[in-house]
Motif scaffolding. Structure first.
Motif, PDB file in Angstrom:
ATOM      1  N   ASP A  18       0.819  -1.200   0.000  1.00  0.00           N
ATOM      2  CA  ASP A  18       0.000   0.000   0.000  1.00  0.00           C
ATOM      3  C   ASP A  18       0.858   1.257   0.000  1.00  0.00           C
ATOM      4  OD1 ASP A  18      -2.202  -1.627   0.053  1.00  0.00           O
ATOM      5  OD2 ASP A  18      -2.581  -1.376   2.200  1.00  0.00           O
ATOM      6  N   VAL A  19       1.920   1.268   0.773  1.00  0.00           N
ATOM      7  CA  VAL A  19       2.807   2.431   0.832  1.00  0.00           C
ATOM      8  C   VAL A  19       3.474   2.643  -0.518  1.00  0.00           C
ATOM      9  CG1 VAL A  19       4.936   3.337   1.837  1.00  0.00           C
ATOM     10  CG2 VAL A  19       3.193   2.321   3.315  1.00  0.00           C
ATOM     11  N   ARG A  20       3.912   1.574  -1.164  1.00  0.00           N
ATOM     12  CA  ARG A  20       4.536   1.706  -2.483  1.00  0.00           C
ATOM     13  C   ARG A  20       3.542   2.280  -3.491  1.00  0.00           C
ATOM     14  NH1 ARG A  20       7.697  -4.035  -2.549  1.00  0.00           N
ATOM     15  NH2 ARG A  20       9.368  -3.423  -1.160  1.00  0.00           N
ATOM     16  N   LEU A  21       2.298   1.827  -3.443  1.00  0.00           N
ATOM     17  CA  LEU A  21       1.290   2.352  -4.359  1.00  0.00           C
ATOM     18  C   LEU A  21       1.049   3.837  -4.110  1.00  0.00           C
ATOM     19  CD1 LEU A  21      -1.306  -0.558  -4.358  1.00  0.00           C
ATOM     20  CD2 LEU A  21       0.259   0.082  -6.197  1.00  0.00           C
ATOM     21  N   LEU A  22       1.025   4.244  -2.852  1.00  0.00           N
ATOM     22  CA  LEU A  22       0.840   5.659  -2.526  1.00  0.00           C
ATOM     23  C   LEU A  22       2.014   6.504  -3.016  1.00  0.00           C
ATOM     24  CD1 LEU A  22      -0.628   5.480   1.091  1.00  0.00           C
ATOM     25  CD2 LEU A  22      -1.808   6.181  -0.997  1.00  0.00           C
ATOM     26  N   LEU A  23       3.223   5.976  -2.926  1.00  0.00           N
ATOM     27  CA  LEU A  23       4.393   6.724  -3.366  1.00  0.00           C
ATOM     28  C   LEU A  23       4.473   6.789  -4.894  1.00  0.00           C
ATOM     29  CD1 LEU A  23       7.064   5.410  -0.836  1.00  0.00           C
ATOM     30  CD2 LEU A  23       5.868   7.596  -0.806  1.00  0.00           C
ATOM     31  N   ASP A  24       3.967   5.770  -5.589  1.00  0.00           N
ATOM     32  CA  ASP A  24       3.993   5.761  -7.046  1.00  0.00           C
ATOM     33  C   ASP A  24       2.978   6.729  -7.650  1.00  0.00           C
ATOM     34  OD1 ASP A  24       5.997   3.905  -7.151  1.00  0.00           O
ATOM     35  OD2 ASP A  24       4.680   2.188  -7.514  1.00  0.00           O
ATOM     36  N   VAL A  27       4.189  10.294  -8.783  1.00  0.00           N
ATOM     37  CA  VAL A  27       5.070  10.190  -9.943  1.00  0.00           C
ATOM     38  C   VAL A  27       4.236   9.951 -11.194  1.00  0.00           C
ATOM     39  CG1 VAL A  27       6.920   8.852 -11.002  1.00  0.00           C
ATOM     40  CG2 VAL A  27       7.012   9.388  -8.568  1.00  0.00           C
ATOM     41  N   ARG A  28       3.261   9.079 -11.106  1.00  0.00           N
ATOM     42  CA  ARG A  28       2.383   8.792 -12.247  1.00  0.00           C
ATOM     43  C   ARG A  28       1.630  10.048 -12.671  1.00  0.00           C
ATOM     44  NH1 ARG A  28      -0.474   4.243 -10.643  1.00  0.00           N
ATOM     45  NH2 ARG A  28       1.183   3.052 -11.579  1.00  0.00           N
ATOM     46  N   VAL A  29       1.086  10.793 -11.716  1.00  0.00           N
ATOM     47  CA  VAL A  29       0.345  12.017 -12.032  1.00  0.00           C
ATOM     48  C   VAL A  29       1.277  13.053 -12.661  1.00  0.00           C
ATOM     49  CG1 VAL A  29      -0.912  13.958 -11.023  1.00  0.00           C
ATOM     50  CG2 VAL A  29      -1.417  11.632 -10.276  1.00  0.00           C
ATOM     51  N   ALA A  30       2.473  13.196 -12.125  1.00  0.00           N
ATOM     52  CA  ALA A  30       3.429  14.158 -12.682  1.00  0.00           C
ATOM     53  C   ALA A  30       3.776  13.811 -14.122  1.00  0.00           C
ATOM     54  CB  ALA A  30       4.689  14.200 -11.824  1.00  0.00           C
ATOM     55  N   GLU A  32       1.927  12.058 -16.256  1.00  0.00           N
ATOM     56  CA  GLU A  32       0.747  12.272 -17.088  1.00  0.00           C
ATOM     57  C   GLU A  32       0.578  13.744 -17.434  1.00  0.00           C
ATOM     58  OE1 GLU A  32      -2.487  10.538 -14.918  1.00  0.00           O
ATOM     59  OE2 GLU A  32      -1.898   8.490 -15.443  1.00  0.00           O
ATOM     60  N   VAL A  33       0.752  14.625 -16.453  1.00  0.00           N
ATOM     61  CA  VAL A  33       0.622  16.066 -16.694  1.00  0.00           C
ATOM     62  C   VAL A  33       1.720  16.544 -17.637  1.00  0.00           C
ATOM     63  CG1 VAL A  33       0.775  18.345 -15.604  1.00  0.00           C
ATOM     64  CG2 VAL A  33      -0.590  16.536 -14.548  1.00  0.00           C
ATOM     65  N   TRP A  34       2.944  16.071 -17.422  1.00  0.00           N
ATOM     66  CA  TRP A  34       4.061  16.474 -18.276  1.00  0.00           C
ATOM     67  C   TRP A  34       3.811  16.048 -19.724  1.00  0.00           C
ATOM     68  CZ3 TRP A  34       8.867  13.805 -19.956  1.00  0.00           C
ATOM     69  CH2 TRP A  34       9.811  14.704 -20.438  1.00  0.00           C
ATOM     70  N   LEU A  35       3.344  14.817 -19.915  1.00  0.00           N
ATOM     71  CA  LEU A  35       3.092  14.325 -21.267  1.00  0.00           C
ATOM     72  C   LEU A  35       1.911  15.032 -21.929  1.00  0.00           C
ATOM     73  CD1 LEU A  35       3.788  10.536 -20.752  1.00  0.00           C
ATOM     74  CD2 LEU A  35       5.183  12.176 -22.036  1.00  0.00           C
ATOM     75  N   GLU A  36       0.943  15.502 -21.142  1.00  0.00           N
ATOM     76  CA  GLU A  36      -0.154  16.296 -21.704  1.00  0.00           C
ATOM     77  C   GLU A  36       0.361  17.636 -22.212  1.00  0.00           C
ATOM     78  OE1 GLU A  36      -3.118  16.742 -18.682  1.00  0.00           O
ATOM     79  OE2 GLU A  36      -3.734  14.642 -18.807  1.00  0.00           O
ATOM     80  N   ARG A  37       1.293  18.235 -21.486  1.00  0.00           N
ATOM     81  CA  ARG A  37       1.802  19.564 -21.854  1.00  0.00           C
ATOM     82  C   ARG A  37       2.875  19.495 -22.936  1.00  0.00           C
ATOM     83  NH1 ARG A  37       1.961  22.707 -16.049  1.00  0.00           N
ATOM     84  NH2 ARG A  37      -0.232  22.378 -15.606  1.00  0.00           N
ATOM     85  N   ILE A  38       3.649  18.434 -22.961  1.00  0.00           N
ATOM     86  CA  ILE A  38       4.713  18.259 -23.953  1.00  0.00           C
ATOM     87  C   ILE A  38       4.484  16.902 -24.613  1.00  0.00           C
ATOM     88  CG2 ILE A  38       7.197  18.235 -24.353  1.00  0.00           C
ATOM     89  CD1 ILE A  38       7.501  19.635 -21.630  1.00  0.00           C
ATOM     90  N   PRO A  39       3.533  16.838 -25.551  1.00  0.00           N
ATOM     91  CA  PRO A  39       3.175  15.529 -26.106  1.00  0.00           C
ATOM     92  C   PRO A  39       4.192  14.963 -27.096  1.00  0.00           C
ATOM     93  CG  PRO A  39       1.886  17.239 -27.151  1.00  0.00           C
ATOM     94  CD  PRO A  39       2.694  17.895 -26.075  1.00  0.00           C
ATOM     95  N   THR A  40       5.034  15.809 -27.693  1.00  0.00           N
ATOM     96  CA  THR A  40       5.957  15.338 -28.718  1.00  0.00           C
ATOM     97  C   THR A  40       7.369  15.289 -28.152  1.00  0.00           C
ATOM     98  OG1 THR A  40       4.585  16.407 -30.368  1.00  0.00           O
ATOM     99  CG2 THR A  40       6.753  15.703 -31.066  1.00  0.00           C
ATOM    100  N   LEU A  41       7.847  14.093 -27.892  1.00  0.00           N
ATOM    101  CA  LEU A  41       9.221  13.917 -27.453  1.00  0.00           C
ATOM    102  C   LEU A  41       9.753  12.621 -28.025  1.00  0.00           C
ATOM    103  CD1 LEU A  41       9.458  11.753 -24.769  1.00  0.00           C
ATOM    104  CD2 LEU A  41       8.048  13.584 -23.880  1.00  0.00           C
ATOM    105  N   SER A  42      11.060  12.553 -28.144  1.00  0.00           N
ATOM    106  CA  SER A  42      11.693  11.347 -28.681  1.00  0.00           C
ATOM    107  C   SER A  42      13.078  11.213 -28.068  1.00  0.00           C
ATOM    108  CB  SER A  42      11.792  11.426 -30.210  1.00  0.00           C
ATOM    109  OG  SER A  42      12.584  12.538 -30.590  1.00  0.00           O
ATOM    110  N   LEU A  43      13.675  10.065 -28.253  1.00  0.00           N
ATOM    111  CA  LEU A  43      15.047   9.879 -27.797  1.00  0.00           C
ATOM    112  C   LEU A  43      15.974  10.669 -28.703  1.00  0.00           C
ATOM    113  CD1 LEU A  43      15.159   6.058 -27.076  1.00  0.00           C
ATOM    114  CD2 LEU A  43      15.211   7.899 -25.404  1.00  0.00           C
ATOM    115  N   ALA A  44      16.869  11.455 -28.112  1.00  0.00           N
ATOM    116  CA  ALA A  44      17.822  12.218 -28.906  1.00  0.00           C
ATOM    117  C   ALA A  44      18.768  11.283 -29.635  1.00  0.00           C
ATOM    118  CB  ALA A  44      18.584  13.191 -28.017  1.00  0.00           C
ATOM    119  N   ASP A  45      19.241  10.262 -28.954  1.00  0.00           N
ATOM    120  CA  ASP A  45      20.138   9.276 -29.564  1.00  0.00           C
ATOM    121  C   ASP A  45      19.856   7.923 -28.909  1.00  0.00           C
ATOM    122  OD1 ASP A  45      22.156   7.823 -30.726  1.00  0.00           O
ATOM    123  OD2 ASP A  45      23.787   8.869 -29.702  1.00  0.00           O
TER     124      ASP A  45
END
Length: 67
Positions: A18-24, A27-30, A32-45
């Motif tokens: 339960d503690v691990r799920l709460l800590l995850d 991170v999951r929400v962060a 998701e929000v980051w990917l909503e704001r910056i949807p286009t990304l790729s590996l540089a190399d």
């Protein structure tokens, strides 16, 4: 009070899970929000991605291109 593990190390602990799920969750929400704001990304190399040895999970270096 939140338990971080069983009294006997041989037992499994639902409290620890339960503690691990709460800590995850933040991170999951962060991510998701980051990917909503910056949807286009790729590996540089892709060849430059390095992985640690041992029990550590995930890449050691991961360069991203944000477009």
């Amino acid at each position: 009070m939140v338990g971080f593990g069983p009294a006997d190390p041989g037992e499994s602990s639902p409290c620890l899970t339960d503690v691990r799920l709460l800590l995850d969750q933040p991170v999951r929400v962060a991510l998701e929000v980051w990917l909503e704001r910056i949807p286009t990304l790729s590996l540089a190399d892709p060849a430059a991605v390095t992985w640690p040895t041992g029990q550590v999970r995930g890449p050691r270096t991961l360069w991203l291109r944000i477009a």
